[in-house]
Design an enzyme around this catalytic site. Structure first.
Site, PDB file in Angstrom:
ATOM      1  N   HIS A  95       0.836  -1.206   0.000  1.00 47.59           N
ATOM      2  CA  HIS A  95       0.000   0.000   0.000  1.00 47.59           C
ATOM      3  C   HIS A  95       0.871   1.256   0.000  1.00 47.59           C
ATOM      4  CE1 HIS A  95      -3.554  -2.382   0.406  1.00 47.59           C
ATOM      5  NE2 HIS A  95      -3.143  -2.924   1.533  1.00 47.59           N
ATOM      6  N   ASP A 111       2.277   1.998  -3.403  1.00 44.10           N
ATOM      7  CA  ASP A 111       1.309   2.696  -4.268  1.00 44.10           C
ATOM      8  C   ASP A 111       1.437   4.208  -4.134  1.00 44.10           C
ATOM      9  OD1 ASP A 111       0.365   0.230  -4.990  1.00 44.10           O
ATOM     10  OD2 ASP A 111      -1.474   0.343  -3.812  1.00 44.10           O
ATOM     11  N   HIS A 141      -2.886  -1.096  -8.933  1.00 44.31           N
ATOM     12  CA  HIS A 141      -2.953   0.339  -8.626  1.00 44.31           C
ATOM     13  C   HIS A 141      -1.595   0.989  -8.829  1.00 44.31           C
ATOM     14  CE1 HIS A 141      -3.181   4.011  -6.155  1.00 44.31           C
ATOM     15  NE2 HIS A 141      -4.473   3.973  -6.397  1.00 44.31           N
TER      16      HIS A 141
END
Length: 331
Positions: free
Chosen positions: A270, A273, A296
């Site tokens: 995460h 990203d 992503h």
């Protein structure tokens, strides 16, 4: 979309986007996107068209940051951390200092928790040159929200490179934060105990544990397990929900952390990203070991490449992947 808009602000380049989320079951901007774009537009006095919910076409022409402070109500439990993922780099990369107050959801589903933003994102962003402080004045849980948080963003002088191609060394500090609001404090205690129990069999010991009963409008809870090490940014979090035992929340946070920790990665997926697009603005090559590559991240880097001409690539490294970014081309 958020990446495109904050690059537009950072580089002073107007954008026009079509076919927004065209392949989704519900195409067009969702409330979270709409709110973020409108806030960014207000911050930089932009000319904006098509920022309404459901819009599949957007025009955004950035201006200047004319004030040093702004206050925005996101409504119900819209995620404060998700909005700040775009606001913080956009404002900092514009070279502006800005304090933003947001009312909404501080710890809600499908979003990083506020503790993750403060304890994982902040030190990582600081390392690449984007400094900000963040504090929660009141927790906001799903569905009522009502949380209040303040971020103070500092101007970025230049984006520093990241060179972390090797696996994480030992010696990091694994920390835990367990919160609950409008619930017995025993809920937070049970979450913490379950997280520790899930970590211990794999030899991971928590060196610092924080358990707290928070002020909030509605009941809710969260857990973050993170590693505070030199050149290592890992976090795994989880959100409580009606009917979800506290033990399950704590165990889930621990498992999310371990998924990245076990690979030897230096940043969790995460965080990658968020960091990847920013690293495209550095004048020097960057590389960082991540647990795996999300779609992503691929999409955000492709958007960043259109603005910067920076190239990127991925290379398998055992259980992890090495993300490499080359400097942007001179213009």
């Amino acid at each position: 979309m958020r990446t495109a808009v904050y690059f537009s602000m950072a580089l002073g380049v107007p954008i026009h986007v079509t076919k927004i989320r065209a392949g989704r079951r519900v195409p067009g901007l969702r409330p979270q996107h709409s709110a973020t774009i409108k806030i960014l537009g207000q911050i930089c006095s932009a000319e904006v068209a098509g920022a309404e919910v459901g819009s599949t076409e957007l025009s955004f022409s950035p201006g200047d940051v004319k004030t040093a402070r702004g206050s925005f109500d996101l409504g119900t439990a819209a995620s404060i951390p998700l909005v700040l993922q775009a606001v913080i780099p956009a404002v900092s990369l514009m070279g502006s200092q800005y304090e933003v107050e947001l009312v909404g959801g501080t710890d809600v589903p499908w979003s990083p928790t506020s503790d993750y933003l403060e304890r994982v994102v902040a030190p990582a962003m600081r390392a690449v040159g984007i400094a900000f402080s963040f504090r929660v004045e009141r927790r906001g849980y799903y569905p009522n929200g009502g949380g209040r948080a303040i971020a103070r963003i500092e101007p970025c002088e230049r984006v520093e490179r990241v060179q972390m191609p090797s696996k994480r060394a030992g010696g990091g500090r694994v920390c835990l934060a367990s919160r609950c609001g409008r619930l017995p404090v025993s809920v937070a205690e049970r979450q913490a105990k379950a997280a520790v129990s899930a970590l211990r069999p794999l030899g991971v010991e928590v060196v610092k544990s924080e358990v707290s009963l928070e002020d909030s409008v509605s009941p809710g809870s969260s857990v973050l397990v993170s590693e505070d090490g030199d050149g290592c940014w890992l976090g795994g979090d989880s959100i409580g929900a009606r009917g979800k035992p506290a033990e399950a929340v704590g165990k889930e946070a621990a498992e999310n952390f371990l998924a990245a920790f076990a690979t030897g990665a230096r940043a969790d997926a995460h965080l990658a990203d968020m960091l990847g697009p920013v690293m495209c603005l550095s004048e020097s090559p960057s590389s960082i070991l991540v647990p795996f590559v999300t779609e992503h991240l691929r999409t955000s880097l492709s958007v960043a490449k259109q603005f910067t001409s920076a190239d990127f690539g991925f290379e398998p490294r055992g259980d992890a992947s090495l993300l490499s970014i080359s400097p942007r081309a001179a213009k």
